[in-house]
Structures are given as structure tokens and as C-alpha cells.
Design an enzyme around this catalytic site. Structure first.
Site, PDB file in Angstrom:
ATOM      1  CB  SER A  17      -0.703   0.159   1.304  1.00 16.88           C
ATOM      2  OG  SER A  17      -1.347   1.253   1.610  1.00 16.88           O
ATOM      3  CG  HIS A  42      -3.439  -1.829  -1.964  1.00 18.46           C
ATOM      4  ND1 HIS A  42      -4.403  -2.392  -2.570  1.00 18.46           N
ATOM      5  CD2 HIS A  42      -4.092  -1.051  -1.095  1.00 18.46           C
ATOM      6  CE1 HIS A  42      -5.683  -2.367  -1.845  1.00 18.46           C
ATOM      7  NE2 HIS A  42      -5.486  -1.654  -0.812  1.00 18.46           N
ATOM      8  CG  ASP A  44      -5.021   1.877   0.736  1.00 22.88           C
ATOM      9  OD1 ASP A  44      -3.924   1.573   1.364  1.00 22.88           O
ATOM     10  OD2 ASP A  44      -5.705   1.219   0.516  1.00 22.88           O
ATOM     11  CG  MET A  46      -8.773   6.233   2.074  1.00 19.51           C
ATOM     12  SD  MET A  46      -7.858   6.089   3.693  1.00 19.51           S
ATOM     13  CE  MET A  46      -7.160   4.539   3.524  1.00 19.51           C
ATOM     14  CG  HIS A  75      -9.081  -0.282  -1.097  1.00 17.49           C
ATOM     15  ND1 HIS A  75      -8.698  -0.634  -0.193  1.00 17.49           N
ATOM     16  CD2 HIS A  75     -10.452  -0.554  -1.049  1.00 17.49           C
ATOM     17  CE1 HIS A  75      -9.617  -0.810   0.626  1.00 17.49           C
ATOM     18  NE2 HIS A  75     -10.611  -0.891   0.359  1.00 17.49           N
ATOM     19  CG  MET A  77     -11.526   2.381   1.227  1.00 18.66           C
ATOM     20  SD  MET A  77     -10.050   2.167   2.221  1.00 18.66           S
ATOM     21  CE  MET A  77      -8.630   2.536   0.961  1.00 18.66           C
ATOM     22  CG  MET A 146     -11.742  -4.127   3.471  1.00 17.60           C
ATOM     23  SD  MET A 146     -10.281  -3.358   3.050  1.00 17.60           S
ATOM     24  CE  MET A 146      -9.480  -2.616   4.316  1.00 17.60           C
ATOM     25  CG  PHE A 152      -7.066   5.507   9.762  1.00 19.31           C
ATOM     26  CD1 PHE A 152      -8.382   5.294  10.228  1.00 19.31           C
ATOM     27  CD2 PHE A 152      -6.594   6.548   9.794  1.00 19.31           C
ATOM     28  CE1 PHE A 152      -9.164   6.273  10.390  1.00 19.31           C
ATOM     29  CE2 PHE A 152      -7.509   7.750   9.894  1.00 19.31           C
ATOM     30  CZ  PHE A 152      -8.701   7.637  10.199  1.00 19.31           C
ATOM     31  CG  ASP A 184      -5.996  -3.587   2.205  1.00 19.88           C
ATOM     32  OD1 ASP A 184      -6.658  -2.750   1.723  1.00 19.88           O
ATOM     33  OD2 ASP A 184      -5.215  -3.422   2.682  1.00 19.88           O
ATOM     34  N   GLY A 185      -4.992  -5.297   5.488  1.00 20.48           N
ATOM     35  CA  GLY A 185      -5.204  -4.542   6.631  1.00 20.48           C
ATOM     36  C   GLY A 185      -4.377  -5.515   7.642  1.00 20.48           C
ATOM     37  N   GLY A 186      -3.374  -5.181   8.444  1.00 15.32           N
ATOM     38  CA  GLY A 186      -2.657  -5.646   9.411  1.00 15.32           C
ATOM     39  C   GLY A 186      -1.852  -6.943   8.723  1.00 15.32           C
TER      40      GLY A 186
END
Ligand code: DX5
Ligand code: ZN
Length: 231
Positions: A17, A42, A44, A46, A75, A77, A146, A152, A184-186
Site C-alpha cells: 500500500s 495498491h 488506497d 479515500m 482500492h 473507499m 478487509m 487507516f 488487506d489490513g494488518g
């Protein structure tokens, strides 16, 4: 024999990302990621409405398109994906990922992306039932699960979302779809194995790539090896 729809035979892909990147030299950071072995970038996106954060317009994406060869995915959002998706396709993104919660007419919104020759992906927030994507699997190239609430980077991985990965994988195997499962995420070297075990093959990573003590090259290699050995 490898089969098209068996995700365990699908290639592992690591997609950094850009959120943690140094925006004052974004082109250089993308080149650094490509040289470090990234498979895709990727983006992001937003809009400050769909999520409580504001990031990147299409002009920034297009200004970076020539700095690397690897594919771009967006992505989205955003509250109005039908308005913005064409702009990110024009900017050089070959895959556009929509949130099911952001459009009243998901089938139509995905078809609009396909009609202009781009690839389509669908994603959903952690609280959204996975059944909400079941009826568009015939349209998409990718399902993004997700594993954090969007908005974030640097958040904790939600292992509760692995049930959704398993469900989507079972639908893909039953119906023989040629679809990637992305998470996606963590994602880090301590969470990627369980996500792979659940059936994912494409992994977004922001903080794990940019904050690795030995740098992005080691980070990406470690993520790829850990995923490969968990298949
Ligand atoms: C969150 C974004 C993610 C995030 C990932 O809304 O969609 O792509 O940037 O960052 P890490 O890997 O740090 O969780
Ligand atoms: Zn993302």
C-alpha cells in the site's frame, strides 16, 4: 494437476500500500518498491466521506504511472465509485476495487468497469456479511477481504475475517471461477500464514513493508516466503 480455480495453486502476490510512502518523492518510492520485488502497487483512495480520511486523487496516480512497470490497483473507499472509477482507470489502474457498501447497483457499477476494459474487484467492510458479494463473483477478477476497518494503515489484523476468506474460496472452487482472493489490513509475517491457510493468495501490506528494519526488499521476501510455506 494444477486447476484454474484452486486458489492453493494461485501465485502469491505482495502488493504494498502506498499510504506509508514519502509523498514528497512518491515516484522514487514506487521504484524502490518495484525493485524490492512488489507484484503490484495498491493505491488506497479515500474521499473523507466513505472513510474518515482523505488520500490520493487520480492526477497523482497518473503522474506516477511512468515511474514503474508493475500493475496498479485502486482500492476505492469513496461514496461515489461510479464517478471516480473511470478517472483512476484513465490514470493507469488496471484493477478497480469497489466496496459493496458504496453503491446501490453493484452489478451495474462492476459492469461499467469491465465495459471500459479494466479488471474489477469487490470488497466489503468487516461488519458486512460475505453473502453480499456472492452474486457478483461471475463478474469480478478479485475479491478483497478487509481485515481491518478501512480508513487507516497500521491497524491490528482481524482474524475474524478468515471465515469470509474460506467462504469465498469454497464458492470459487464449487463454481470454477478464476478469481484471486486478496486480504488487506494488518498483514505482516505473523499474520500472512493464517490468511494464506484460509485461502487468500494476494496480500496488501503497508506498515509491514515500509517499517521493516531491513527495508522493503527483506519485508517482501519474508512475506512471500511465509505465505508460500503456508500453502
Ligand atoms: C486501510 C487500507 C489498507 C492499509 C493497509 O483502509 O485499505 O490498504 O493501508 O495498511 P497496513 O498494512 O499497515 O495495515
Ligand atoms: Zn487498501
Amino acid at each position: 494437476m494444477e486447476s484454474l480455480n484452486d486458489t492453493s495453486s494461485r501465485q502469491v502476490e505482495i502488493c504494498p500500500s502506498i499510504l506509508p510512502a514519502n509523498f514528497s518523492r512518491l515516484g522514487d518510492d514506487l521504484k524502490m518498491l518495484e525493485d524490492a520485488g512488489a507484484d503490484r502497487i495498491h493505491w488506497d483512495v479515500m474521499d473523507g466521506n466513505f472513510v474518515p480520511n482523505l488520500t490520493i486523487g487520480p492526477d497523482i496516480v497518473s503522474s506516477c504511472r511512468e515511474s514503474v512497470e508493475i500493475p496498479f490497483e485502486a482500492h476505492l473507499m469513496v461514496e461515489d465509485p461510479d464517478l471516480l472509477a473511470p478517472l483512476y482507470i484513465e490514470a493507469g489502474c488496471e484493477l478497480i476495487i469497489l466496496h459493496v457498501e458504496s453503491t446501490k447497483h453493484l452489478d451495474r457499477s462492476l459492469n461499467r468497469i469491465l465495459e471500459v476494459g479494466a479488471k474489477a474487484g469487490v470488497t466489503l467492510n468487516p461488519a458486512t456479511p460475505v453473502e453480499n458479494v456472492e452474486h457478483v463473483l461471475h463478474l469480478v477478477d478479485q475479491v478483497l477481504i478487509m481485515s481491518v476497518n478501512p480508513g487507516f494503515g497500521g491497524q491490528k489484523y482481524l482474524s475474524s475475517q478468515e471465515q469470509k476468506i474460506k467462504k469465498v474460496k469454497s464458492w470459487i472452487l464449487e463454481q470454477g471461477f478464476d478469481i484471486d482472493i486478496e486480504v488487506d489490513g494488518g498483514i505482516s509475517s505473523s499474520t500472512i500464514a493464517q490468511a494464506t491457510g484460509a485461502g487468500a493468495n494476494v496480500f496488501v501490506a503497508g506498515s509491514a513493508v515500509f517499517s521493516h528494519p531491513e527495508g522493503p526488499k527483506s519485508a517482501i521476501a519474508e512475506l512471500r516466503e511465509t505465505a508460500a510455506s503456508a500453502k
